[in-house]
Write a protein that holds these residues in place. Structure first.
Motif, short mmCIF file in Angstrom:
data_model
loop_
_atom_site.label_atom_id
_atom_site.label_comp_id
_atom_site.label_asym_id
_atom_site.label_seq_id
_atom_site.Cartn_x
_atom_site.Cartn_y
_atom_site.Cartn_z
N THR A 1 0.83 -1.20 0.00
CA THR A 1 0.00 0.00 0.00
C THR A 1 0.87 1.26 0.00
OG1 THR A 1 -1.63 -1.25 1.28
CG2 THR A 1 -1.94 1.13 1.14
N SER B 1 -2.50 -2.42 -5.43
CA SER B 1 -1.60 -2.60 -4.29
C SER B 1 -2.12 -3.66 -3.34
CB SER B 1 -1.43 -1.27 -3.54
OG SER B 1 -0.87 -0.29 -4.38
N GLY C 1 1.98 1.91 -3.42
CA GLY C 1 0.91 2.41 -4.29
C GLY C 1 0.45 3.80 -3.91
N PRO D 1 8.54 1.94 -7.23
CA PRO D 1 7.78 0.97 -8.03
C PRO D 1 8.73 -0.02 -8.71
CG PRO D 1 7.03 3.21 -8.44
CD PRO D 1 8.29 3.33 -7.64
N ASP E 1 -7.99 -2.39 -5.96
CA ASP E 1 -6.73 -1.70 -5.72
C ASP E 1 -5.58 -2.64 -6.09
OD1 ASP E 1 -4.58 -0.25 -4.90
OD2 ASP E 1 -5.11 -0.23 -2.77
N GLY F 1 0.17 -6.51 -9.61
CA GLY F 1 -0.98 -5.67 -9.31
C GLY F 1 -1.91 -5.51 -10.49
#
Length: 776
Positions: free
Chosen positions: A334, A718, A337, A408, A716, A416
């Motif tokens: 998270t 993430s 992201g 990233p 999501d 993801g």
């Protein structure tokens, strides 16, 4: 008020500091614990006790303790000289290892001491056959044999002087109590069986085999001695060895190997996955720290509550690595992201989902503690404490220690992004056909599913060692620790009389070949009533025979026999002669006296007859521990199955309170995965056991987490990355548990690993429809 001006909560730093002090205390305890680790490798410790049955609990403890340190070795060949040479070489090779194994010697001295101890009581000691002969044979029939012994070679033709035993009863009483052909020979115990001359060596293990260092100390020492015996006695020397210490050491070595394989393998897998996803050492270090603290908390909690830690608890706890990392991975996924969100704000955002995931997992683990299995309760406490510690480490420390979001990575991006291409199940024609096929597969597998509650599913000793143990038991006529009679009475005299009533029935089974023999205290310590009866019987016969001999030889009438000297339990227990049988004498337990009668040469198809032998005898119970524990395993398998259904209901309610009408989307994937896993076991012919039901219980705790995360953070990438990484690491952890040589743990890992894989694949299929973009 803006975010910058919002007052910061003061409790968070205080909690983080308090957790730091708690972790420091954990570290101090770990240093002390591992200096002298209190580890247990007895597989029977996994099983439930006997509850309120104090007599049976005492009997089990005595039987288990009697052979805890005994090691037995048999060396045999067709020539006694070679067997003796091999035995002497074996002893010589083990001499430098005296700190490990102490030879038990002095059999000749022990026999002489036993004869001297029983000698004053000999007239009150008769075998059943002698008792029948004295009652049914006229005194004249004893005269000629007595005369032959008087003028025969040696000291009266028996033990002691002729006048002490003119009827020759004393040697026969000893012969009836001798081992299966075991005789002292050349300073060794010798046995002739299966066409070979065997030398018996007995040792006492001095060092504990319950150690987690991965070394085979006892077995390696015995292997070196066996090589020396083969060189001295010849290549055809056959060697058999057995004893609890060898099984315990094998279990300890196996557990050490499995802890390293499962724990290290899981840790390396987690490190590799974290590196691929985040490309930074900081996530690896922080996630590893949370895992290390979690495992330390599990060991400390278990040691403080139970006093020691079972080796299988460590093996099972090693799989915790594949579960506890979920919280840290979810944080970093998270964080990656949403790099712009402040760490503590991000943690507040994640906390509801993380806490709900922790609660379901801990409840699943703690459900193991409902069954009265000490080993399962250890595993439950270890895992629940470990998960809680890992959770607190992530929640309280990560927002302070992780000051920069991970960059990233292409791996994280691809994982993801794969969520977008994952199919959603819909009630279309194709969806309904797929559901029908899955239902048919599941139903067919469930109908084929068998159950097996056999205690041998917990057995993990090497087959070669088990085979040697069986042969030793057959050659020496060793009693079975799994089946025996438990006798209780209000006092010692009544207890001995109850044993005598039982052994009288066992004589008939022995004569029919249904039983090889037994070990009972009353064979060596007859009741006072039996001693008085036998003394009167032998004295009357002896007086009549001596009178006739006096008349035949023209001598005066014989002097009156000495007064009776009866043997008392306290005198017997105080003498070393009682040492081999003391484990069978339970003595006073609560308000009753108890003893154990152990059986030799059991026929598997004759257990019902032995149970019938106790029918109608006051205070005598037939105990079949194998069947008893298998029944307990079956009972708790059924009970935990019901608890599993209740667990689904409780988790469903908790999910409903959080997600309302969407709650089924988090629960259904786990339920389907559980059914399909059981169906696969059914089609594969793998029976369902208690540990398989426990695996389903834990699957409920783990699998629901994936649905929770996907609902908390809808679509999501993430969140899907965190779920995928967590599922992969959990799957690796329990997949590696399937490599365990312990059948129960192997099946547990296989079942749970399959379930985790299925729930990971199914969870995205039941996501709600994507949120439509807002119109302008």
């Amino acid at each position: 008020m803006t975010e910058a001006r919002r007052p910061r909560p003061r409790f968070w730093p205080a909690l983080a500091l308090a957790w730091l002090l708690a972790v420091a205390a954990l570290g101090a305890h770990q240093i002390g614990f591992w200096r002298e680790a209190r580890l247990d490798s007895d597989v029977m410790a996994l099983l439930p006790g006997e509850g309120d049955d104090a007599q049976l609990q005492a009997a089990n403890e005595r039987i288990a303790g009697a052979a805890t340190r005994q090691v037995v070795v048999l060396l045999g060949s067709e020539d006694w000289k070679r067997s003796r040479a091999a035995a002497e070489a074996f002893l010589a090779a083990l001499a430098p290892q005296d700190q490990l194994l102490r030879p038990i010697t002095g059999q000749d001295e022990a026999l002489a001491a036993a004869v001297d101890f029983y000698a004053p009581h000999r007239r009150g000691l008769l075998t059943p056959t002698q008792r029948e002969q004295l009652r049914g044979t006229a005194p004249e029939a004893w005269v000629e044999p007595a005369l032959a012994r008087l003028y025969g070679p040696g000291p009266g033709g028996g033990l002691g002087q002729w006048q002490d035993d003119p009827l020759g009863l004393w040697p026969d009483w000893w012969q009836a109590r001798a081992g299966r052909g075991l005789q002292p020979r050349d300073g060794l115990l010798a046995l002739e069986a299966e066409g070979k001359h065997w030398a018996l060596l007995r040792f006492e293990s001095r060092a504990s085999a319950f150690r987690l260092d991965g070394e085979r100390r006892l077995q390696d020492a015995l292997d070196r001695a066996a090589a020396a015996a083969a060189r001295s006695g010849g290549a055809d020397i056959e060697l058999l060895q057995g004893g609890v210490p060898l099984h315990a050491e094998a279990a300890a070595v196996q557990a050490s190997r499995e802890v390293n394989t499962i724990g290290l393998g899981s840790l390396l897998a987690v490190i590799a996955l974290v590196w691929l996803a985040f490309r930074s050492p900081r996530p690896i270090l922080l996630v590893s720290a949370s895992l290390l603290i979690g495992c330390a908390a599990g060991v400390t909690a278990t040691a403080l509550v139970f006093g020691k830690v079972h080796l299988l608890t460590l093996v099972f706890g090693a799989s915790l690595v594949g579960v506890a990392e979920d919280y840290g991975i979810h944080w970093f996924a998270t964080r990656q992201g949403q790099p712009g969100v402040a760490p503590r704000s991000l943690m507040r955002q994640l906390l509801p989902g993380l806490f709900l995931a922790l609660a379901t997992s801990v409840l699943a683990y703690l459900a193991l503690a409902i069954a009265p299995f000490p080993g399962l309760r250890q595993m439950a406490l270890f895992s629940a404490a470990g998960l809680g510690a890992a959770f607190l480490t992530v929640v309280l420390w990560f927002p302070w220690l992780d000051r920069a979001a991970p960059r990233p990575s292409s791996f994280a991006a691809k994982v993801g992004a794969s969520l977008a291409g994952w199919p959603r199940w819909r009630p279309t024609r194709a969806g309904l056909v797929l559901a029908a096929l899955a239902a048919a597969f599941a139903l067919g597998g469930l109908l084929r599913l068998q159950v097996n509650d056999d205690l041998r599913s917990l057995q993990s000793s090497p087959p070669a060692l088990v085979g040697q143990e069986i042969r030793i038991g057959r050659l020496l006529g060793l009693p079975s620790p799994a089946q025996f009679f438990l006798v209780d009475a209000p006092d010692a005299e009544a207890l001995l009389q109850a044993e005598e009533a039982l052994t009288a029935r066992l004589h008939a089974l022995k004569a029919q070949g249904r039983l090889g023999g037994w070990r009972a205290v009353s064979d060596w310590l007859p009741s006072l009533a039996r001693q008085r009866q036998d003394h009167a019987l032998s004295q009357a016969a002896e007086t009549a025979v001596l009178t006739r001999l006096g008349a035949l030889l023209g001598e005066a009438s014989p002097p009156a026999p000495p007064p009776a000297a009866h043997l008392a339990p306290d005198d017997w227990l105080a003498h070393p002669v009682s040492e081999p049988l003391r484990p069978l004498w339970l003595g006073p337990v609560q308000s009753q006296w108890g003893s154990v009668v152990m059986l030799e040469g059991l026929a598997v198809d004759g257990l019902d007859e032995l149970e019938a032998a106790a029918a109608g005898l006051p205070g005598v119970r037939w105990i079949d521990r194998t069947a008893r524990i298998s029944d307990v395993l079956g009972h708790y398998r059924r009970m935990m199955s019901g608890l599993l259904v209740a667990g689904y209901a409780a988790v469903g309610l908790a999910l409903f309170l959080r997600f309302r009408r969407q709650a089924w989307r988090a629960l259904l994937p786990t339920a389907l995965a559980a059914l399909l896993t059981l169906a696969v076991l059914g089609w594969a012919g793998v029976p369902l056991q208690l540990f398989g039901v426990l695996a389903q219980l834990l699957l409920l705790g783990f699998g629901v987490d994936y649905g929770i995360f996907l609902l908390e953070h809808r679509d999501d990438p993430s969140s899907w990355l965190a779920v995928s990484l967590g599922a992969a690491s959990t799957l690796l952890a329990f997949g590696l548990l399937a490599l365990s040589a312990t059948p129960a743990l192997h099946g547990f890992g296989l079942s749970l690993g399959l379930g985790i894989a299925l729930v990971w694949m199914l969870s995205p299929c039941f996501r709600p429809a994507p949120i439509a973009p807002a119109s302008h």
